[in-house]
Design a protein around this motif. Structure first.
Motif, short mmCIF file in Angstrom:
data_model
loop_
_atom_site.label_atom_id
_atom_site.label_comp_id
_atom_site.label_asym_id
_atom_site.label_seq_id
_atom_site.Cartn_x
_atom_site.Cartn_y
_atom_site.Cartn_z
N ILE A 195 0.86 -1.18 0.00
CA ILE A 195 0.00 0.00 0.00
C ILE A 195 0.90 1.23 0.00
CG2 ILE A 195 -1.89 1.19 1.18
CD1 ILE A 195 -2.46 -1.43 2.67
N THR A 196 0.68 2.12 -0.97
CA THR A 196 1.51 3.32 -1.08
C THR A 196 0.66 4.55 -1.32
OG1 THR A 196 1.83 2.95 -3.45
CG2 THR A 196 3.48 2.01 -1.98
N LEU A 250 -6.75 -0.19 8.75
CA LEU A 250 -6.12 -1.34 8.11
C LEU A 250 -6.15 -2.52 9.08
CD1 LEU A 250 -4.42 -2.60 5.82
CD2 LEU A 250 -2.38 -1.58 6.87
N THR A 256 3.19 -4.25 3.26
CA THR A 256 4.22 -3.22 3.20
C THR A 256 3.53 -1.88 2.94
OG1 THR A 256 4.59 -3.62 0.83
CG2 THR A 256 5.99 -4.81 2.39
N GLN A 257 4.06 -0.84 3.58
CA GLN A 257 3.43 0.48 3.46
C GLN A 257 4.48 1.53 3.17
OE1 GLN A 257 0.21 1.68 6.18
NE2 GLN A 257 0.79 -0.10 7.44
N SER A 258 4.03 2.57 2.42
CA SER A 258 4.92 3.71 2.16
C SER A 258 4.07 4.94 1.87
CB SER A 258 5.83 3.41 0.96
OG SER A 258 6.61 4.54 0.63
N ASN A 275 1.65 6.50 3.52
CA ASN A 275 0.21 6.42 3.74
C ASN A 275 -0.23 7.28 4.92
OD1 ASN A 275 -0.24 4.39 1.69
ND2 ASN A 275 0.73 2.93 3.11
#
Length: 382
Positions: free
Chosen positions: A260-261, A326, A334-336, A338
């Motif tokens: 998720i970005t 979430l 994986t997140q960036s 957000n």
């Protein structure tokens, strides 16, 4: 990949249903979510638990009235006495355990009328019978008989027979609160509250003690004690637990790999847990039987009242709904870049009301959880 979309999750409608914005379940490969705006809808409030079924509210059988005493002149009488009142019975309480105790007979005006060994002293009243279920000094025990020739007996003010004790009362417990959540076929659900428990049938009252005979003035024989009332039947069923409230999740992933970005995820409001059902009422116990009339002698005791049938417990309130931006189980995330915004937790369900003045309510359900992100540790214990 899913990108550049504004998703608004619908508000859940069915009782206890959950609202999801984006759902990723058991994906065969990595799923990319980029530049999304996801607003979760609100979870639905849960259904209340059903009320327990009450027993008949017609009171159980009353104890019988003791036989009357009498005052009269005679040469000797060692047989006449007031009979004890009959015990109340109830076929709705199994094994005869709701039956009361009979009253004790009154004392005679003379002890022995034989020619060789006459004894013209009056006798004491007899002790009332214990109920089918009793505990000495606590419930259902018969009262002791009144003493013979008690001071002032000719005026009716001497030591009376003792009253029988009221019958046992044993109510059911309230249901436990709904707490926690679980996954069923990969979908989230809050736990319901527990049902209340059933009580026991009411115990019968003890029989009253008979009044003593009296030789003061004109001789008199004593009156019989009153019979104990029957115990009532217990409630038929207990209050059911309230269902769990619906959840609210912007992104919900199970068994998947998700990246998720640059997305904004916002949780909604969790649904309230359902209120527990009201407990059922037990049958009222039978009234105590009075002692008989006692001219020229001390009074007899009255029987004990029958205990009401056990009220069943109220149900526990359901767990309140969770709300997370979430939420995941058995997934790699994986997140960036957000922005995750917490929602509002659902309230726990109200306690199931008690039946009667002395019944037990259920417990209040546990309030839900709310936050930006959370992981379910196990399907049966999220």
């Amino acid at each position: 990949m899913l990108a550049d979309v504004h998703i608004v999750g619908p508000n859940a409608v069915a009782p206890g249903a959950t609202s999801y914005g984006v759902v990723v379940q058991v994906s065969s490969g990595p799923i990319a979510l980029s530049r999304l705006v996801v607003d979760a809808g609100d979870g639905a409030a849960a259904a209340a638990g059903a009320s327990g079924q009450s027993a008949t509210q017609t009171p159980a059988q009353t104890g019988g009235t003791g036989g009357n005493g009498n005052e009269f002149s005679t040469t000797c009488d060692n047989t006449s006495r007031g009979a004890g009142g009959v015990a109340g019975t109830n076929v709705l309480v199994g094994g005869g355990q709701g039956n009361g105790g009979a009253g004790g007979a009154g004392g005679t005006m003379d002890t022995d009328c034989s020619i060789l060994t006459p004894n013209f002293d009056a006798t004491a009243g007899l002790t009332g019978d214990n109920a089918a279920v009793f505990s000495a000094g606590v419930f259902g025990a018969g009262g002791s008989g009144g003493s013979a020739n008690a001071g002032g007996c000719n005026s009716g003010v001497g030591t009376p027979g003792a009253n029988g004790l009221p019958g046992r009362i044993s109510n059911g417990a309230g249901g436990a609160a709904g707490t926690g959540s679980q996954l069923v076929a990969s979908w989230w659900g809050a736990n319901a509250g527990a049902a209340g428990t059933l009580g026991l049938g009411g115990g019968g009252g003890g029989g009253g003690g008979g009044g003593g005979g009296c030789d003061d003035g004109t001789d008199a024989h004593g009156a019989g004690g009153g019979g104990g009332g029957a115990g009532g039947a217990r409630a038929v069923s207990a209050g059911a637990g309230g269902a769990g409230g619906g959840g609210s999740f912007a992104v919900f992933a199970t068994g998947s790999t998700v990246a998720i970005t640059a997305s904004t995820l916002t949780g909604g409001t969790g649904g309230a847990g359902g209120q527990g059902g009201q407990g059922g009422a037990g049958q009222p116990g039978g009234a105590e039987g009075p002692g008989g009339l006692h001219p020229g002698a001390s009074a007899a005791g009255q029987g004990g009242a029958g205990g009401h049938g056990g009220h069943s417990g109220g149900g526990g309130g359901g767990q309140g709904g969770f709300s997370y931006a979430l939420y995941s189980f058995s997934s790699t995330l994986t997140q960036s870049g957000n922005v995750l915004r917490a929602g509002v937790a659902g309230a726990g369900g109200g306690a199931g009301p008690a039946a009667g003045a002395d019944g037990q309510p259920g417990a209040v359900g546990v309030a839900g959880q709310a936050g930006t992100a959370a992981v379910c540790a196990a399907t049966d214990a999220c």
